[in-house]
Design an enzyme around this catalytic site. Structure first.
Site, short mmCIF file in Angstrom:
data_model
loop_
_atom_site.label_atom_id
_atom_site.label_comp_id
_atom_site.label_asym_id
_atom_site.label_seq_id
_atom_site.Cartn_x
_atom_site.Cartn_y
_atom_site.Cartn_z
N ASN A 160 0.79 -1.23 0.00
CA ASN A 160 0.00 0.00 0.00
C ASN A 160 0.83 1.29 0.00
O ASN A 160 0.37 2.31 -0.50
CB ASN A 160 -1.01 0.00 1.15
CG ASN A 160 -0.37 -0.17 2.50
OD1 ASN A 160 0.74 -0.70 2.62
ND2 ASN A 160 -1.04 0.29 3.55
N GLY B 135 2.27 -5.86 7.74
CA GLY B 135 1.36 -6.76 7.05
C GLY B 135 0.29 -7.30 7.99
O GLY B 135 -0.09 -6.64 8.96
N SER B 136 -0.15 -8.50 7.73
CA SER B 136 -1.30 -9.06 8.44
C SER B 136 -0.91 -9.59 9.82
O SER B 136 0.24 -9.94 10.07
CB SER B 136 -1.92 -10.20 7.62
OG SER B 136 -1.06 -11.34 7.63
N CYS C 173 -3.12 1.44 6.59
CA CYS C 173 -3.16 0.80 7.91
C CYS C 173 -3.98 1.60 8.91
O CYS C 173 -4.63 1.02 9.79
CB CYS C 173 -1.73 0.61 8.44
SG CYS C 173 -0.72 -0.48 7.41
N GLU D 53 -10.48 -5.64 10.17
CA GLU D 53 -9.86 -4.59 9.36
C GLU D 53 -10.42 -4.66 7.94
O GLU D 53 -10.18 -5.62 7.22
CB GLU D 53 -8.33 -4.76 9.34
CG GLU D 53 -7.62 -3.69 8.53
CD GLU D 53 -6.11 -3.86 8.55
OE1 GLU D 53 -5.41 -2.85 8.56
OE2 GLU D 53 -5.65 -5.02 8.53
N GLU E 44 4.23 -4.14 12.46
CA GLU E 44 3.17 -3.16 12.25
C GLU E 44 2.07 -3.91 11.52
O GLU E 44 2.17 -4.19 10.34
CB GLU E 44 3.71 -1.98 11.44
CG GLU E 44 2.86 -0.73 11.60
CD GLU E 44 1.73 -0.66 10.60
OE1 GLU E 44 0.60 -1.09 10.97
OE2 GLU E 44 1.95 -0.20 9.48
N LEU E 45 1.01 -4.24 12.27
CA LEU E 45 0.00 -5.18 11.78
C LEU E 45 -1.32 -4.46 11.50
O LEU E 45 -1.31 -3.35 11.01
CB LEU E 45 -0.13 -6.32 12.78
CG LEU E 45 1.20 -7.01 13.17
CD1 LEU E 45 0.98 -8.08 14.23
CD2 LEU E 45 1.90 -7.58 11.96
#
Length: 477
Positions: A154, A230-231, A284, A378, A250-251
């Site tokens: 992204n 990511g996830s 995010c 999300e 960083e999820l």
């Protein structure tokens, strides 16, 4: 755009593989390039090369590391339009938004160059403790070694910069695995680092499938840190394989905004629409849940829907486009299913709620319950829910009723309420009088709960990518 075959970037050279995959533009399906597909052997070669190059990088003076980073920033500035167009094509990001990302990326590398020259330690007053007399104590920070950076689609320029910038500023080497859909931006940056004089092997770029390469990337003992965006599912799997080695994750997020009754809604609605639908909600900290005081719920919702309906949908290269394609058709199908499930369970669609080819129309949901997927998971799509609340305590409770905690925003003119929210909201960041989508590139950024842990923001990422060493000298025998 001429179709080319792109290789891996290993030990300062381009390595074209026999096996690869075609890269198509998300918006119109045009073939952009053929991308080489790395295998486990390539990953081992990249890690070995980065491990060897670390001996050079850790000895490279701070001013040299800063110079390299400044040169990358300057090259990107000079090639801004080329980079923005590339980003727009491979990610489907509207060209105006793409230009903004390139501008931020330039700033991020400039911040990294500056931080390379101010990685400080401190002196310790050893005589503060009995037995510490006649001793000098001080600290410094040392690079870790090989950093594996795994980045999402992204923000393929700026989120990569948030990994490469601090790692190189600190004297580490990096093995970068970009997202399958957005490798071209990372390969362009590798070219720029090479031209800027980064030692061969200090940056490796392996392209291909995360499922195929993930274990090899994160399980190698020569890798001293993994930084991943990511996830949640993949983040947990990475953590289980890294043991005692450092990790920054960083999820996910489903960022909330609280709108108090004392704010002028006509002034904040345009900003809220921007936060909900920028890059089709594939951010995010995209604004997903809006909690509006019941006394202004109706006019806020009406103005928000009216503004949303004015957004222009279309080709990402069109200067007038506000929203373009989502990254993949399976993501459109997923969010369409979630919206339909919410409607079947009693939610209403204020506008949108359907797809047009590769685009999912900006969608406003009303009468949404907390347990609906469009609220509690999300969405990572152009879908936002507007929900009324009675008092601030209830709004904070609803904002906190989430497995995530990255950024939460609140609009209020009451300083007491602002600080109550800042204290009680469970998130890595609380953004007062702006949307939770707000981010500048030197602020600390990261989450709690299933949003991960560790912090980005160049100064803070440098700390995460270095080890603190303490030194004591006895000054008298």
């Amino acid at each position: 755009m001429e179709t080319v075959t792109k290789g891996l970037f290993i030990n300062g050279s381009w390595k074209v593989k026999d096996r690869g995959y075609p890269l198509y533009a998300p918006y119109d399906g045009q073939l952009l390039a053929h991308i080489s597909k790395a295998d486990e052997g390539d990953v081992q070669e990249a890690i070995a090369g980065a491990h060897q190059a670390y001996e050079t990088m850790r000895k490279l003076p701070a001013h040299k590391r800063a110079e390299i980073l400044f040169k990358v920033a300057q090259q990107l500035k000079e090639r801004k339009e080329e980079a923005a167009r590339l980003l727009s094509l491979e990610a489907g990001k509207p060209i105006r938004t793409a230009r903004a990302e390139i501008g931020r990326t330039v700033t991020t590398y400039e911040f990294a160059a500056e931080e390379a020259k101010r990685i400080y330690g401190e002196t310790i007053p050893m005589d503060a403790a009995p037995g510490g007399e006649d001793r000098l104590g001080f600290t410094w920070r040392e690079p870790l070694g090989v950093v594996v950076a795994i980045s999402p689609f992204n923000f393929p320029f700026n989120l990569v910069a948030h990994k490469l910038g601090p790692a190189i500023a600190a004297g580490n080497t990096v093995v970068l695995k970009p997202a399958e859909q957005t490798p071209l931006s990372s390969l362009l940056i590798a070219e720029m680092f090479q031209q800027a004089g980064l030692p061969a092997g200090a940056l490796q770029v392996v392209t291909g499938s995360g499922r195929e390469l993930g274990d090899a990337l994160v399980s190698d003992d020569r890798v001293k840190k993994v930084t991943f965006t990511g996830s949640v599912e993949v983040g947990k799997r990475i953590k289980s394989k890294t043991g005692l080695r450092k990790v920054t994750l960083e999820l996910g997020s489903n960022s909330a905004l609280i709108v108090e009754p004392d704010v002028p809604i006509e002034k904040i609605v345009p900003r809220c629409v921007e936060g909900a639908f920028a890059f089709a909600g594939q951010v995010c900290i995209s604004l997903q849940r809006i909690y509006v005081h019941e006394s202004i719920y109706q006019p806020f919702s009406e103005q928000f829907i009216r503004r949303t309906e004015q957004l222009r949908v279309g080709d990402p290269l069109d200067e007038q486009t506000d929203i373009s394609s989502m990254i993949h058709t399976r993501e459109i199908e997923r969010i369409d299913t979630w919206v339909k499930e919410a409607v079947e369970a009693g939610a209403r669609i204020g506008c949108g709620g359907r797809r047009e080819d590769s685009v999912y129309l900006p969608t406003v949901m009303l009468d949404v319950k907390q347990d609906m997927a469009v609220s509690c998971q999300e969405v990572f799509a152009p879908v936002v829910s507007i929900v009324p609340y009675r008092n601030l305590d209830e709004a904070i409770s609803m904002a906190n009723d989430s497995n995530y905690g990255l950024n939460v925003g609140i609009y209020t003119q009451n300083i007491t309420n602002a600080f109550q929210a800042a204290r009680e909201i469970q998130s890595g960041g609380v953004i007062i009088n702006d949307i939770p989508t707000f981010r500048v590139d030197h602020m600390p950024y990261g989450g709690v709960k299933e949003s991960g842990y560790g912090r980005e923001g160049i100064k803070y990422a440098v700390q995460e990518m270095t080890e603190l060493k303490f030194v004591s000298i006895k000054t008298q025998f």
